[in-house]
Structure formats: structure tokens, C-alpha cells
Scaffold this motif. Structure first.
Motif, short mmCIF file in Angstrom:
data_model
loop_
_atom_site.label_atom_id
_atom_site.label_comp_id
_atom_site.label_asym_id
_atom_site.label_seq_id
_atom_site.Cartn_x
_atom_site.Cartn_y
_atom_site.Cartn_z
N THR A 1 0.55 -1.22 0.29
CA THR A 1 -0.14 0.15 -0.15
C THR A 1 1.03 1.17 0.15
OG1 THR A 1 0.02 0.27 2.49
CG2 THR A 1 -1.91 -1.28 1.19
N ASP A 2 0.58 2.31 -0.74
CA ASP A 2 0.80 3.19 -0.13
C ASP A 2 1.52 4.19 1.02
OD1 ASP A 2 0.32 4.42 -2.89
OD2 ASP A 2 -0.59 5.29 -2.82
N GLU A 3 0.84 3.50 2.34
CA GLU A 3 2.14 4.23 3.40
C GLU A 3 2.44 2.84 3.80
OE1 GLU A 3 0.19 5.01 7.84
OE2 GLU A 3 -1.36 3.38 6.49
N ALA B 1 -6.63 -2.39 5.42
CA ALA B 1 -5.77 -3.29 4.28
C ALA B 1 -3.86 -3.44 5.10
CB ALA B 1 -5.21 -2.81 3.14
N GLU B 2 -4.18 -2.57 4.96
CA GLU B 2 -2.50 -2.37 6.98
C GLU B 2 -2.74 -3.32 7.49
OE1 GLU B 2 -3.88 0.00 5.13
OE2 GLU B 2 -2.27 0.95 4.27
N GLY B 3 -3.27 -3.57 8.53
CA GLY B 3 -4.29 -4.07 9.56
C GLY B 3 -4.22 -5.34 9.48
N ALA B 4 -5.12 -5.81 8.08
CA ALA B 4 -4.64 -7.83 6.98
C ALA B 4 -3.12 -8.05 7.07
CB ALA B 4 -5.38 -7.47 5.96
N LEU B 5 -2.50 -7.18 6.49
CA LEU B 5 -0.91 -7.83 6.38
C LEU B 5 -0.35 -7.49 7.55
CD1 LEU B 5 -0.45 -5.12 3.34
CD2 LEU B 5 -0.21 -7.22 3.05
N ALA B 6 -0.20 -7.01 8.25
CA ALA B 6 -0.08 -7.20 9.54
C ALA B 6 -0.33 -8.83 10.01
CB ALA B 6 0.28 -6.18 10.05
N SER B 7 -1.32 -8.87 10.93
CA SER B 7 -1.50 -10.18 10.56
C SER B 7 -2.18 -10.86 10.38
CB SER B 7 -3.72 -9.35 11.71
OG SER B 7 -4.18 -10.59 11.81
N ILE B 8 -2.05 -11.42 9.40
CA ILE B 8 -1.87 -12.38 8.60
C ILE B 8 -0.23 -12.66 8.91
CG2 ILE B 8 -2.22 -13.56 6.24
CD1 ILE B 8 -4.71 -13.37 8.33
N GLY B 9 0.49 -11.28 8.32
CA GLY B 9 1.91 -11.68 8.42
C GLY B 9 2.78 -12.51 9.72
N VAL B 10 1.48 -12.06 11.20
CA VAL B 10 2.08 -12.37 12.10
C VAL B 10 1.89 -14.14 12.23
CG1 VAL B 10 1.78 -12.71 14.14
CG2 VAL B 10 2.42 -10.55 13.14
N VAL B 11 0.72 -14.61 11.69
CA VAL B 11 -0.02 -15.25 11.71
C VAL B 11 0.99 -16.71 10.75
CG1 VAL B 11 -2.04 -16.93 10.57
CG2 VAL B 11 -2.58 -15.66 11.75
N GLN B 12 1.59 -15.97 9.40
CA GLN B 12 2.71 -16.50 8.87
C GLN B 12 3.96 -17.31 9.32
OE1 GLN B 12 2.43 -14.17 5.33
NE2 GLN B 12 0.97 -15.94 4.36
N LEU C 1 -4.83 -10.58 0.93
CA LEU C 1 -4.85 -9.68 2.41
C LEU C 1 -5.61 -8.16 1.87
CD1 LEU C 1 -1.76 -10.96 4.00
CD2 LEU C 1 -4.31 -11.54 4.70
N VAL C 2 -5.00 -7.50 0.52
CA VAL C 2 -5.18 -6.11 0.71
C VAL C 2 -7.11 -5.51 0.30
CG1 VAL C 2 -4.28 -4.37 -0.97
CG2 VAL C 2 -2.43 -5.18 0.19
N LYS C 3 -6.83 -6.36 -0.71
CA LYS C 3 -7.69 -6.83 -1.14
C LYS C 3 -9.73 -7.28 -0.69
CE LYS C 3 -11.44 -8.78 -4.84
NZ LYS C 3 -11.31 -10.46 -6.21
N TYR C 4 -9.49 -7.55 0.34
CA TYR C 4 -10.67 -8.39 1.29
C TYR C 4 -10.43 -7.88 2.47
CZ TYR C 4 -11.33 -12.00 -1.94
OH TYR C 4 -12.05 -12.73 -3.10
N GLY C 5 -8.57 -7.14 2.87
CA GLY C 5 -8.48 -6.12 4.04
C GLY C 5 -8.83 -5.23 4.07
N SER C 6 -8.44 -4.55 3.00
CA SER C 6 -9.77 -3.13 2.75
C SER C 6 -11.10 -2.90 2.98
CB SER C 6 -9.46 -2.48 0.97
OG SER C 6 -9.94 -3.49 0.53
N ALA C 7 -11.72 -3.91 3.29
CA ALA C 7 -13.12 -4.18 2.88
C ALA C 7 -13.94 -4.37 3.88
CB ALA C 7 -13.86 -5.11 1.67
N SER C 8 -12.62 -4.97 4.82
CA SER C 8 -12.78 -5.32 6.36
C SER C 8 -12.43 -3.70 7.35
CB SER C 8 -11.75 -6.27 6.81
OG SER C 8 -10.71 -6.30 6.40
N ALA C 9 -13.25 -4.12 8.26
CA ALA C 9 -12.96 -3.29 9.76
C ALA C 9 -11.30 -3.36 9.96
CB ALA C 9 -13.40 -3.71 10.81
#
Length: 466
Positions: free
Chosen positions: A122-124, A271-282, A260-268
Motif C-alpha cells: 500500500t502507499d503507506e 489493508a495494513e491491519g490485514a497485512l500485519a495480522s496474517i503476516g504474524v500468523v504466517q 489481503l489488501v483486496k479483502y482487508g480493505s473491505a474489512s474493519a
């Protein structure tokens, strides 16, 4: 290997192998823990974006290192020590050439930007991930030698020395992450430099063994580093199977980041939260699986020796003892994840309560089939150990390429329609246990057929081709 107690042999072989695999997995885990503590979600997201490249780096190191080591082992077995040393020298040369290419790509901004886009930055997150990737790319030669050439130390008859070189790197990496990231506040750059310093420590240890150790059965000579086309082709050919498995993992990582970016951006959680969370899980999932891979590596020589000697009863016993050993470790890992999920996730600096809850739930779901994964890993590697590499490669790729990749794209589209309580992001991590189940079932079929074939080998009805 044909007469001693199998439980004792497996234990002796497994301990250094398991520790070695855990050390290999530790680098990404260490980086993520310190980045999460220092920078929160952004640091974890940057590490997740860079993760596919880290897998590519490991794939290249295994392509050259495993291939060169296999060739050297063959030449030593034939009594051709000079040719084994030429294999060692050409492995180092090939590693340097690949490093130059990687560094050139990382230094060219359009290619680096293309990779970041392909990895769904993502841009950030993009500037942080770019810094992390560039630094590691410029020092990739340290990993190429520290990890790849490390395999030759085992072939030289010094497995504990090989383990020590990896442990040194992980310890140095941890110390410098603490200094550069937490104390000096250098962020992702500090974590990348800490990783390179750790890899440099391993690299120096490996080179010291082959250059300065007097009784080392293999030496690294400058004249042996002159490229030989035939030897380089052999190295690449022998390392292709290991590379293919890691390349498949890299493809999955790219796909995971995109989704993660696709579906994370549509969730609460965003996108950054999804990348961080699933990255930890992986990273946690990889750490739990590495001991199981260590068991499969440990029993390879026992399987190969007894299969070649046609002591089929010991082949079967070794396989099932290996499965039992791996399953026991998997159950322990699974229990730890379920008993201490808050503490494990807390190590990565996730402070947002809803994101922490999501990470814990995703972790438990993704590791749902972990107690049975040991059977899948040991079963797949059994075929490599017994001279059936094609079956081994097919089974190793079934989970990631044949099952997981399609499920990651399909389930998020259909599961929310079937069960409205699940989102597309939920379906993404549910795909992992489904793929695990299918892979375990597939290995079960192959092993059942193999057990019947072993009966025919034992009775003399067919001749093994080992």
C-alpha cells in the motif's frame, strides 16, 4: 544404521536437524517481533510485503547450496575429492553471480517499484518495504554463503559445526535488532542491517571452516572457483527440486498479499491491519512447521540406507517412528498456540484489541490441522529418501500450488454466500486448513500404495530401483 536402535538413531539425528530448521525460521520471526514492538502495524506490514522476496532469496540459496552440496557428496563418495572441492568453489561463484544480479535489480527503481506493486504494497507501507528490501538485496551474498554453503559442512562430517554457524547468526541478529531497532530507533532499516550482520556472522563462520580449519575434508581454493559450465549445470539440476518447492511458496506469498489488501480493505481492520495480522500468523505457522521438516530431514539417511540394503522392516519402522515423532512435536506446538495465544501474539507488538483478537482467531484456524501436518511432511519426504524424487516433489507442491492457491481465490468468493457470518478475509485464512486436509489425504493415498509395494519388494516380487 542397519542394526542400531531406531528410536535412539532418530533422536540423535533429529535434535540438530530440528534446531537447524528453527534457526533458519528465526530470522523472519526476529525481524517481525522487533519491528512490531518498535513500529506496530506499519513495521509488521512492511515485513509482510517483503516476505515473498525473503522466500525467493531462500529458494535461490537452496537452489545453489543444495545442488552444489549434493554434487559434492556424490564426488566424495566416488573418491574424487578435487571434483568435490571444485563443486564447492563453483557454488560460491554461482552465489556471487546471483547476488550481483539481485543487487542490480534492487538498485534500479522501476524494477523495485514493480516488485512492490506485485507484492501489493500500500502507499503507506511502500517506502518502508522498499528500504527493507534494498538493504537485504545489497547484502544477499551473505545469506547465499551463510545458508547455502553451510550444507557442505554437514557433508564434510561436522553437523554440529554446521548448526553452530546458524545459531551464531541468529543470536547476532537478535542482539543487533535490539540495539538498532529498539534502542537506536532505526526502524525497518535497523532490522534489515541487523539481519545482514547476523548473516555476516554465519557467512564468516562458514568460510572460516573451509579456508582455515586444518582437518576439514573439503577446502575452498581460489582456483576451484573458476566457473565450469558442466558443473554449474549439474548444480542447478540437482538443486531444482528444492528450488521448486520454495518458488511455489513465493507464489503463494505474492497471492496472499494481493488478497489481503483486496479483502482487508473491505474489512474493519483495513489493508495494513490485514497485512500485519496474517503476516504474524504466517511467521508463527512457519516456526511451528520447521521442527516437523527437521524430523523428515533427520530420518532421510536412515530410510535411504535401509531401503538400499533391502531391510524393508526397518524402512517401515523408520517411517512410522518419524511420523510419530513429528506428530508429537506438532501436537505440542498446537497446544502451545491454544494455551498461550495472547502471549504469542503480544510478542509482535499488536496493541489494538480488535486486531489482536482477529490475529488470535486466524492463528487458531490456520493451524487447525497442525497435529496431522507432520504425517504429510514426513510422508512426502519419504519418497525423496527412497529414490522417488518425482513423487516427493509432486506431494510437496500439492498443498501450496494444487490446493492452497486455488482455494485462496475461490473460497473468499463463495464462502460468504454460503455462510454470511464469514467475510472474504475470513475465507482467506480458512483456505489453509482445507488445503492441509486435502494434502494430508493425498499423502495418505500415496503412502498406502507404497506400503503395498514394499511388501512386494520384501518378498522379491519386484526389484527396487534405489
Amino acid at each position: 544404521m542397519g542394526t542400531a536402535s531406531l528410536p535412539r538413531l532418530i533422536t540423535e539425528f533429529a535434535i540438530p536437524a530440528i534446531l537447524g530448521m528453527l534457526v533458519n525460521a528465526a530470522y523472519n520471526l526476529i525481524d517481525s517481533i522487533f519491528l512490531g514492538q518498535a513500529m506496530g502495524e506499519i513495521g509488521l506490514s512492511a515485513a509482510t510485503v517483503a516476505a515473498p522476496l525473503m522466500v525467493v532469496f531462500m529458494a535461490l540459496a537452496m537452489l545453489v547450496g543444495n545442488g552444489g552440496n549434493a554434487l559434492a557428496a556424490l564426488r566424495l563418495g566416488e573418491g574424487r575429492k578435487n571434483d568435490a572441492e571444485i563443486s564447492l568453489g563453483n557454488t560460491v561463484t554461482l552465489g556471487i553471480v546471483i547476488w550481483i544480479v539481485i543487487a542490480a535489480v534492487a538498485a534500479y527503481p522501476p524494477l523495485l517499484d514493480a516488485f512492490l506493486t506485485f507484492s501489493s504494497a500500500t502507499d503507506e507501507v511502500r517506502p518502508y518495504a522498499a528500504t527493507f528490501i534494498q538493504i537485504l538485496s545489497f547484502g544477499f551474498v551473505l545469506q547465499m554463503i551463510g545458508m547455502g554453503v553451510n550444507n557442505f559442512i554437514r557433508t564434510a562430517g561436522a553437523p554440529n559445526r554446521a548448526l553452530l554457524t546458524m545459531v551464531i547468526g541468529a543470536v547476532v541478529c537478535t542482539i543487533f535488532n535490539y540495539i538498532l531497532v529498539l534502542k537506536l530507533g532505526w526502524g525497518v532499516a535497523g532490522s534489515a542491517y541487523a539481519t545482514l550482520i547476523g548473516q555476516a556472522a554465519s557467512c564468516i563462520s562458514v568460510l572460516w571452516f573451509f579456508i582455515f580449519t586444518k582437518d576439514a575434508p573439503l577446502k575452498l581454493h581460489l582456483h576451484c572457483m573458476r566457473p565450469h559450465a558442466k558443473i554449474i549445470r549439474s548444480i542447478l539440476s540437482l538443486g531444482l527440486a528444492s528450488f521448486a518447492v520454495q518458488a511455489g511458496a513465493a507464489v503463494v506469498n505474492f497471492a496472499v498479499n494481493f488478497l489481503l489488501v483486496k479483502y482487508g480493505s473491505a474489512s474493519a481492520i483495513g489493508a495494513e491491519g490485514a497485512l500485519a495480522s496474517i503476516g504474524v500468523v504466517q511467521r508463527i505457522a512457519m516456526f511451528t512447521v520447521m521442527p516437523l521438516v527437521g524430523v523428515s530431514i533427520a530420518i532421510q539417511p536412515l530410510l535411504g540406507f535401509n531401503y538400499g540394503a533391502k531391510i524393508i522392516a526397518r524402512v517401515r519402522k523408520t517411517l512410522w517412528l518419524g511420523v510419530a515423532f513429528a506428530t508429537s512435536l506438532a501436537v505440542i506446538m498446537w497446544a502451545l498456540v491454544h494455551l498461550f495465544p495472547n502471549q504469542i501474539v503480544g510478542l509482535f507488538g499488536i496493541t489494538n484489541a480488535s486486531l489482536a483478537d482477529f490475529t488470535i482467531f486466524a492463528l487458531k484456524v490456520q493451524l487447525l490441522m497442525l497435529p496431522l501436518v507432520g504425517f504429510q511432511i514426513v510422508g512426502s519426504n519419504y519418497f525423496q529418501a527412497t529414490g522417488q524424487p518425482m513423487k516427493s516433489m509432486i506431494l510437496s507442491l500439492t498443498r501450496q500450488v494444487l490446493f492452497l492457491l486455488p482455494l485462496m481465490f475461490w473460497l473468499p468468493e463463495v464462502l460468504p454466500g454460503w455462510f454470511p457470518q464469514f467475510t472474504g478475509l475470513d475465507a482467506l485464512y480458512i483456505a489453509t486448513p482445507v488445503a492441509d486436509f486435502l494434502a494430508i489425504f493425498t499423502v495418505g493415498i500415496f503412502i498406502a500404495i507404497e506400503m503395498r509395494r514394499l511388501k512386494d519388494v520384501e518378498s522379491g516380487k519386484i526389484i527396487s530401483k534405489y
